[in-house]
Design a protein around this motif. Structure first.
Motif, PDB file in Angstrom:
ATOM      1  N   PRO A   1       0.849  -1.195   0.000  1.00  0.00           N
ATOM      2  CA  PRO A   1       0.000   0.000   0.000  1.00  0.00           C
ATOM      3  C   PRO A   1       0.882   1.242   0.000  1.00  0.00           C
ATOM      4  CG  PRO A   1       0.132  -0.907   2.205  1.00  0.00           C
ATOM      5  CD  PRO A   1       0.872  -1.869   1.320  1.00  0.00           C
ATOM      6  N   VAL A   2       0.351   2.329  -0.475  1.00  0.00           N
ATOM      7  CA  VAL A   2       1.121   3.572  -0.551  1.00  0.00           C
ATOM      8  C   VAL A   2       0.624   4.531   0.529  1.00  0.00           C
ATOM      9  CG1 VAL A   2       1.762   5.535  -1.987  1.00  0.00           C
ATOM     10  CG2 VAL A   2       1.460   3.268  -3.022  1.00  0.00           C
ATOM     11  N   PRO A   3       1.448   4.825   1.538  1.00  0.00           N
ATOM     12  CA  PRO A   3       1.034   5.787   2.559  1.00  0.00           C
ATOM     13  C   PRO A   3       0.689   7.130   1.928  1.00  0.00           C
ATOM     14  CG  PRO A   3       2.994   4.604   3.278  1.00  0.00           C
ATOM     15  CD  PRO A   3       2.768   4.233   1.839  1.00  0.00           C
ATOM     16  N   GLY A   4      -0.427   7.699   2.363  1.00  0.00           N
ATOM     17  CA  GLY A   4      -0.884   8.966   1.815  1.00  0.00           C
ATOM     18  C   GLY A   4      -1.931   8.808   0.728  1.00  0.00           C
ATOM     19  N   GLY A   5      -2.083   7.590   0.203  1.00  0.00           N
ATOM     20  CA  GLY A   5      -3.142   7.341  -0.765  1.00  0.00           C
ATOM     21  C   GLY A   5      -4.476   7.156  -0.062  1.00  0.00           C
ATOM     22  N   GLU A   6      -5.529   6.958  -0.823  1.00  0.00           N
ATOM     23  CA  GLU A   6      -6.848   6.716  -0.226  1.00  0.00           C
ATOM     24  C   GLU A   6      -6.775   5.389   0.524  1.00  0.00           C
ATOM     25  OE1 GLU A   6     -10.355   6.019   1.145  1.00  0.00           O
ATOM     26  OE2 GLU A   6      -9.864   4.652  -0.505  1.00  0.00           O
ATOM     27  N   TRP A   7      -6.874   5.442   1.841  1.00  0.00           N
ATOM     28  CA  TRP A   7      -6.471   4.307   2.656  1.00  0.00           C
ATOM     29  C   TRP A   7      -7.273   3.038   2.395  1.00  0.00           C
ATOM     30  CZ3 TRP A   7      -9.559   1.878   6.306  1.00  0.00           C
ATOM     31  CH2 TRP A   7     -10.718   2.554   6.707  1.00  0.00           C
ATOM     32  N   LYS A   8      -8.584   3.175   2.180  1.00  0.00           N
ATOM     33  CA  LYS A   8      -9.380   1.968   1.955  1.00  0.00           C
ATOM     34  C   LYS A   8      -8.978   1.285   0.649  1.00  0.00           C
ATOM     35  CE  LYS A   8     -13.704   3.407   2.766  1.00  0.00           C
ATOM     36  NZ  LYS A   8     -15.169   3.267   3.007  1.00  0.00           N
ATOM     37  N   ALA A   9      -8.759   2.074  -0.393  1.00  0.00           N
ATOM     38  CA  ALA A   9      -8.347   1.509  -1.682  1.00  0.00           C
ATOM     39  C   ALA A   9      -6.970   0.853  -1.566  1.00  0.00           C
ATOM     40  CB  ALA A   9      -8.336   2.598  -2.752  1.00  0.00           C
ATOM     41  N   GLU A  10      -6.058   1.499  -0.837  1.00  0.00           N
ATOM     42  CA  GLU A  10      -4.711   0.957  -0.693  1.00  0.00           C
ATOM     43  C   GLU A  10      -4.720  -0.350   0.095  1.00  0.00           C
ATOM     44  OE1 GLU A  10      -1.978   1.977  -2.120  1.00  0.00           O
ATOM     45  OE2 GLU A  10      -3.003   3.663  -3.078  1.00  0.00           O
ATOM     46  N   LEU A  11      -5.471  -0.387   1.187  1.00  0.00           N
ATOM     47  CA  LEU A  11      -5.505  -1.596   2.004  1.00  0.00           C
ATOM     48  C   LEU A  11      -6.269  -2.725   1.305  1.00  0.00           C
ATOM     49  CD1 LEU A  11      -6.028  -0.106   5.566  1.00  0.00           C
ATOM     50  CD2 LEU A  11      -3.915  -0.970   4.538  1.00  0.00           C
ATOM     51  N   LYS A  12      -7.268  -2.363   0.523  1.00  0.00           N
ATOM     52  CA  LYS A  12      -7.991  -3.390  -0.232  1.00  0.00           C
ATOM     53  C   LYS A  12      -7.086  -4.000  -1.291  1.00  0.00           C
ATOM     54  CE  LYS A  12     -12.256  -4.357  -2.737  1.00  0.00           C
ATOM     55  NZ  LYS A  12     -13.607  -3.877  -3.127  1.00  0.00           N
ATOM     56  N   ARG A  13      -6.331  -3.154  -1.988  1.00  0.00           N
ATOM     57  CA  ARG A  13      -5.411  -3.657  -3.009  1.00  0.00           C
ATOM     58  C   ARG A  13      -4.376  -4.581  -2.385  1.00  0.00           C
ATOM     59  NH1 ARG A  13      -0.697  -1.549  -4.735  1.00  0.00           N
ATOM     60  NH2 ARG A  13      -1.063   0.407  -3.634  1.00  0.00           N
TER      61      ARG A  13
ATOM     62  N   GLY B   1       2.329   2.692   7.851  1.00  0.00           N
ATOM     63  CA  GLY B   1       2.416   4.060   7.340  1.00  0.00           C
ATOM     64  C   GLY B   1       1.133   4.510   6.677  1.00  0.00           C
ATOM     65  N   THR B   2       0.474   3.595   5.970  1.00  0.00           N
ATOM     66  CA  THR B   2      -0.795   3.913   5.320  1.00  0.00           C
ATOM     67  C   THR B   2      -1.868   4.224   6.358  1.00  0.00           C
ATOM     68  OG1 THR B   2      -0.249   2.511   3.424  1.00  0.00           O
ATOM     69  CG2 THR B   2      -2.579   3.032   3.758  1.00  0.00           C
ATOM     70  N   LEU B   3      -1.898   3.419   7.403  1.00  0.00           N
ATOM     71  CA  LEU B   3      -2.883   3.629   8.466  1.00  0.00           C
ATOM     72  C   LEU B   3      -2.634   4.934   9.212  1.00  0.00           C
ATOM     73  CD1 LEU B   3      -3.005  -0.030   9.829  1.00  0.00           C
ATOM     74  CD2 LEU B   3      -4.836   1.143   8.589  1.00  0.00           C
ATOM     75  N   ARG B   4      -1.372   5.186   9.545  1.00  0.00           N
ATOM     76  CA  ARG B   4      -1.059   6.406  10.289  1.00  0.00           C
ATOM     77  C   ARG B   4      -1.321   7.654   9.452  1.00  0.00           C
ATOM     78  NH1 ARG B   4      -1.062   7.433  14.923  1.00  0.00           N
ATOM     79  NH2 ARG B   4       1.005   8.302  15.361  1.00  0.00           N
ATOM     80  N   ALA B   5      -1.011   7.596   8.164  1.00  0.00           N
ATOM     81  CA  ALA B   5      -1.248   8.742   7.287  1.00  0.00           C
ATOM     82  C   ALA B   5      -2.737   9.027   7.135  1.00  0.00           C
ATOM     83  CB  ALA B   5      -0.621   8.501   5.915  1.00  0.00           C
ATOM     84  N   ALA B   6      -3.563   7.973   7.315  1.00  0.00           N
ATOM     85  CA  ALA B   6      -5.013   8.137   7.194  1.00  0.00           C
ATOM     86  C   ALA B   6      -5.649   8.643   8.480  1.00  0.00           C
ATOM     87  CB  ALA B   6      -5.653   6.810   6.788  1.00  0.00           C
TER      88      ALA B   6
ATOM     89  N   ALA C   1      -4.459   1.512  14.713  1.00  0.00           N
ATOM     90  CA  ALA C   1      -3.657   0.896  13.653  1.00  0.00           C
ATOM     91  C   ALA C   1      -3.312  -0.544  14.015  1.00  0.00           C
ATOM     92  CB  ALA C   1      -2.389   1.702  13.407  1.00  0.00           C
ATOM     93  N   ALA C   2      -2.979  -0.774  15.288  1.00  0.00           N
ATOM     94  CA  ALA C   2      -2.656  -2.129  15.741  1.00  0.00           C
ATOM     95  C   ALA C   2      -3.872  -3.041  15.612  1.00  0.00           C
ATOM     96  CB  ALA C   2      -2.166  -2.096  17.188  1.00  0.00           C
TER      97      ALA C   2
END
Length: 231
Positions: free
Chosen positions: A75-87, A125-130, A137-138
């Motif tokens: 996943p890419v931190p700073g991206g739309e978190w749901k889309a990143e985590l789903k991918r 990082g993705t979670l924290r950025a969101a 996050a844990a």
């Protein structure tokens, strides 16, 4: 007489070749078939030669786990978190479908490699950025991995592989329902599972979306331009 063409030279042994050969053995017959002897045989070398590249079997297991993590999209931190985590979750499921033996190993190693560490760092990082707190996050990371690994384990254990073979397995089961003792199972099988277009793998996307939507409800909401403190 024509000269025999020379046999193609084998690439030299390396740690990467050892790890890739170990993965191939596990893919073919599971971890039970992965031994120093079987690995040396697949590489056409002597068992002692492997110790120039790996110290022991534990290091081989560490290497193949890291190789598995390297196959999963980050996943890419700073991206739309749901889309990143789903991918990331869909990619992890696909990788574990290719390497079902890896499910039990993914979180078991005590010497994580660089791909393993990059993976965990990117998810956090993705979670924290969101806007996820450390505790949320844990919880989220544990929940997502439990769902992904559990789903992968369930699919690997099913007695059918895809919708094509489902009818062959479900047919005899449906006959057992004809007594009327299991009306809900009969309804489920005949009116849902055996209907055209049913694909068990689609259950994964439904559950994943449900989890991500539920997690979104726990994020702090902006209040007057300032995020509300987490309860």
């Amino acid at each position: 007489m024509t000269e025999k063409s020379a046999a193609p030279e084998r690439p030299p042994l390396s740690r990467e070749r050892v790890v890739q050969a170990a993965m191939a053995i596990a893919d073919d017959g599971g971890l039970a078939g992965l031994t120093i002897r079987s690995l040396a045989k697949s590489l056409e070398t002597k068992p002692m030669s492997l110790y120039h590249y790996v110290r022991n079997k534990d290091e081989i297991l560490d290497g193949i786990v890291d190789a598995i993590f390297n196959e999963i999209e980050l996943p890419v931190p700073g991206g739309e978190w749901k889309a990143e985590l789903k991918r990331r979750a869909i990619s992890a499921r696909e990788v574990l479908h290719r390497h079902p033996w890896a499910i039990a190993l993914m979180e078991s190693r005590t010497v994580p490699g660089p791909a393993n560490l990059r993976h965990h760092d990117a998810v956090l990082g993705t979670l924290r950025a969101a806007g996820f707190s450390l505790s949320l996050a844990a919880h989220t990371y544990a929940l997502l991995d439990a769902y992904v690994y559990g789903s992968a384990l369930q699919e690997a254990s099913l007695p059918f592989d895809g919708p094509e073979s489902l009818a062959e397995v479900a047919g005899p089961m449906v006959e057992m329902f004809s007594t009327g003792d299991y009306p809900h199972l009969q309804e489920f099988a005949l009116q849902h599972v055996l209907q055209p277009g049913y694909d068990f793998s689609e259950e994964f996307d439904f559950g994943l979306d449900l989890i991500l939507d539920g997690l979104a409800a726990h994020l702090p909401r902006p209040v007057g331009g300032v995020e509300a403190a987490e309860a």
